[in-house]
Structures are given as structure tokens and as C-alpha cells.
Design a protein around this motif. Sequence first.
Motif, PDB file in Angstrom:
ATOM      1  N   ALA A 150      38.583  34.784  30.896  1.00 47.32           N
ATOM      2  CA  ALA A 150      37.957  34.811  32.222  1.00 47.32           C
ATOM      3  C   ALA A 150      38.803  35.659  33.161  1.00 47.32           C
ATOM      4  O   ALA A 150      40.016  35.804  32.967  1.00 47.32           O
ATOM      5  CB  ALA A 150      37.805  33.395  32.758  1.00 47.32           C
ATOM      6  N   ALA A 151      38.165  36.229  34.172  1.00 46.15           N
ATOM      7  CA  ALA A 151      38.865  37.177  35.039  1.00 46.15           C
ATOM      8  C   ALA A 151      38.706  36.823  36.503  1.00 46.15           C
ATOM      9  O   ALA A 151      37.642  36.381  36.940  1.00 46.15           O
ATOM     10  CB  ALA A 151      38.348  38.595  34.795  1.00 46.15           C
ATOM     11  N   THR A 152      39.784  37.040  37.251  1.00 48.31           N
ATOM     12  CA  THR A 152      39.729  37.081  38.706  1.00 48.31           C
ATOM     13  C   THR A 152      40.106  38.496  39.099  1.00 48.31           C
ATOM     14  O   THR A 152      41.184  38.978  38.734  1.00 48.31           O
ATOM     15  CB  THR A 152      40.687  36.067  39.337  1.00 48.31           C
ATOM     16  OG1 THR A 152      40.279  34.737  38.994  1.00 48.31           O
ATOM     17  CG2 THR A 152      40.696  36.201  40.859  1.00 48.31           C
ATOM     18  N   ILE A 153      39.220  39.171  39.807  1.00 47.87           N
ATOM     19  CA  ILE A 153      39.398  40.588  40.118  1.00 47.87           C
ATOM     20  C   ILE A 153      39.346  40.802  41.621  1.00 47.87           C
ATOM     21  O   ILE A 153      38.420  40.346  42.294  1.00 47.87           O
ATOM     22  CB  ILE A 153      38.314  41.437  39.429  1.00 47.87           C
ATOM     23  CG1 ILE A 153      38.417  41.273  37.911  1.00 47.87           C
ATOM     24  CG2 ILE A 153      38.428  42.903  39.828  1.00 47.87           C
ATOM     25  CD1 ILE A 153      37.384  42.081  37.137  1.00 47.87           C
ATOM     26  N   VAL A 154      40.343  41.498  42.139  1.00 49.71           N
ATOM     27  CA  VAL A 154      40.334  41.923  43.537  1.00 49.71           C
ATOM     28  C   VAL A 154      39.819  43.355  43.572  1.00 49.71           C
ATOM     29  O   VAL A 154      40.369  44.246  42.915  1.00 49.71           O
ATOM     30  CB  VAL A 154      41.737  41.842  44.165  1.00 49.71           C
ATOM     31  CG1 VAL A 154      41.692  42.358  45.613  1.00 49.71           C
ATOM     32  CG2 VAL A 154      42.261  40.418  44.130  1.00 49.71           C
ATOM     33  N   SER A 155      38.753  43.573  44.315  1.00 45.49           N
ATOM     34  CA  SER A 155      38.121  44.891  44.361  1.00 45.49           C
ATOM     35  C   SER A 155      38.014  45.366  45.796  1.00 45.49           C
ATOM     36  O   SER A 155      38.317  44.638  46.743  1.00 45.49           O
ATOM     37  CB  SER A 155      36.726  44.824  43.720  1.00 45.49           C
ATOM     38  OG  SER A 155      35.880  43.970  44.480  1.00 45.49           O
ATOM     39  N   GLY A 156      37.565  46.620  45.943  1.00 48.97           N
ATOM     40  CA  GLY A 156      37.289  47.151  47.263  1.00 48.97           C
ATOM     41  C   GLY A 156      35.868  46.823  47.682  1.00 48.97           C
ATOM     42  O   GLY A 156      35.155  46.080  47.005  1.00 48.97           O
TER      43      GLY A 156
END
Length: 205
Positions: A150-156
Motif C-alpha cells: 500500500a502507498a501513501t503519496i505526496v503529490s502536487g
Amino acid sequence: MEHSSDDILIAQLHLRLGRTVLEAQIYWPPRPLLPVAASLVVLLADEARPYSPDLLGRGLSAGAEVVVLRVPDRAQTLAALMWAADHAHELEGQRDRLMVAGGGVSGARAARLAMIARDNGWPVLQRQVLVHPRFTIACPPPSRLLGVAAATIVSGSGPQDAATRYAARLKRGGVEVVELRQRDDDEPQMIADLARSLQTKGSIA
């Protein structure tokens, strides 16, 4: 009582991986906050930006109450991840609560490392934490996504943001994704939001 990154405990480690010795740092949250079963985050440090990974490591340790092992982003990252799994208990972390994290180019390599761990069947990752992963020709986005952590992603905020596109690909591949949009350059606030998200999601419960 809320704690800041100034409250964490820091130690220097030398990891002997075969003939290679890696200089690493480990961050522990303040002792009253250290959970009995704390998650262990292996943070890949982009040496081109030495201060940013340190801010991320400190902020996650204090804000998410996790143990963070910060290692150089070099060729031995898989060996370092396996070492962390084998020695998690000695670091006051839990092997079954292992995460990999990185920002920028190191975030892309963390995504690649999560795929390799999936392919090898070891170590089993609880989550991958990718902060604005910057994929390149040398380190493109993983293509086979089924079964990765599973992923936690910080994006723009833009639709063409590389992190946003990768988050969408993970979702289409059946991977659980939490996406956080960073709309300004306030890095400390972004890290605080990321740490809060990990706690809310229950990744470290």
C-alpha cells in the motif's frame, strides 16, 4: 502533549553489508510516545538534498511516532532494507510494520524497492511512503504493480504531476493508495500532514 522534531533521539549507525559499510542515522520518538509495537521506516536519503531527508525523518519520527532508519540512497538499499527487517527488534521497531520511504529521486527508488521486495517475497512491507517521487529514465515507474505494498503519496496539485499519475496507476493496479496534495512550498506543514495521515490511516496502530 504534542512533541516536535527537536524532542526525538538520534544515533549514528554503521551498517556492515558484506564489504560495504553504510553510515546511517536512526531517529526514535520521545520515550513516553514510543509505542510497544512501533513501525520501522527505512528512509532513503537523497545525498543531493541532505537536509530535506533529515527534516522528513525527524518529522515522521516525532509526528507519526515511528522509528526511522535513514540510509544513503545507494546501490545497497535492498541489503539495508533486509538488514532493517532482520534487526527491527534491536531498533525498537517491528519487522511486520516495516515501511520504505523517500522523496524526489529517492522516492522513485523507494517505489522500485517496494516492487523488488514484492518480487522477492521478503521483506514484507506494510507501506511505501513516496514524497513527490521523481521518476527518470534510469529509474522509471514500476510497471507490474499487482501485490506491491500500500502507498501513501505526496503529490502536487496539477493533473500532470508525476506523483499524481503514479498514484492513479497504483489504484488501477488494485493497490491501496492515500494521496496527499501539497499546494504550496511549506515543507514542515507537508511533513506534519503526512505524519498525521499515517496515524489516521492506522498504518502504525
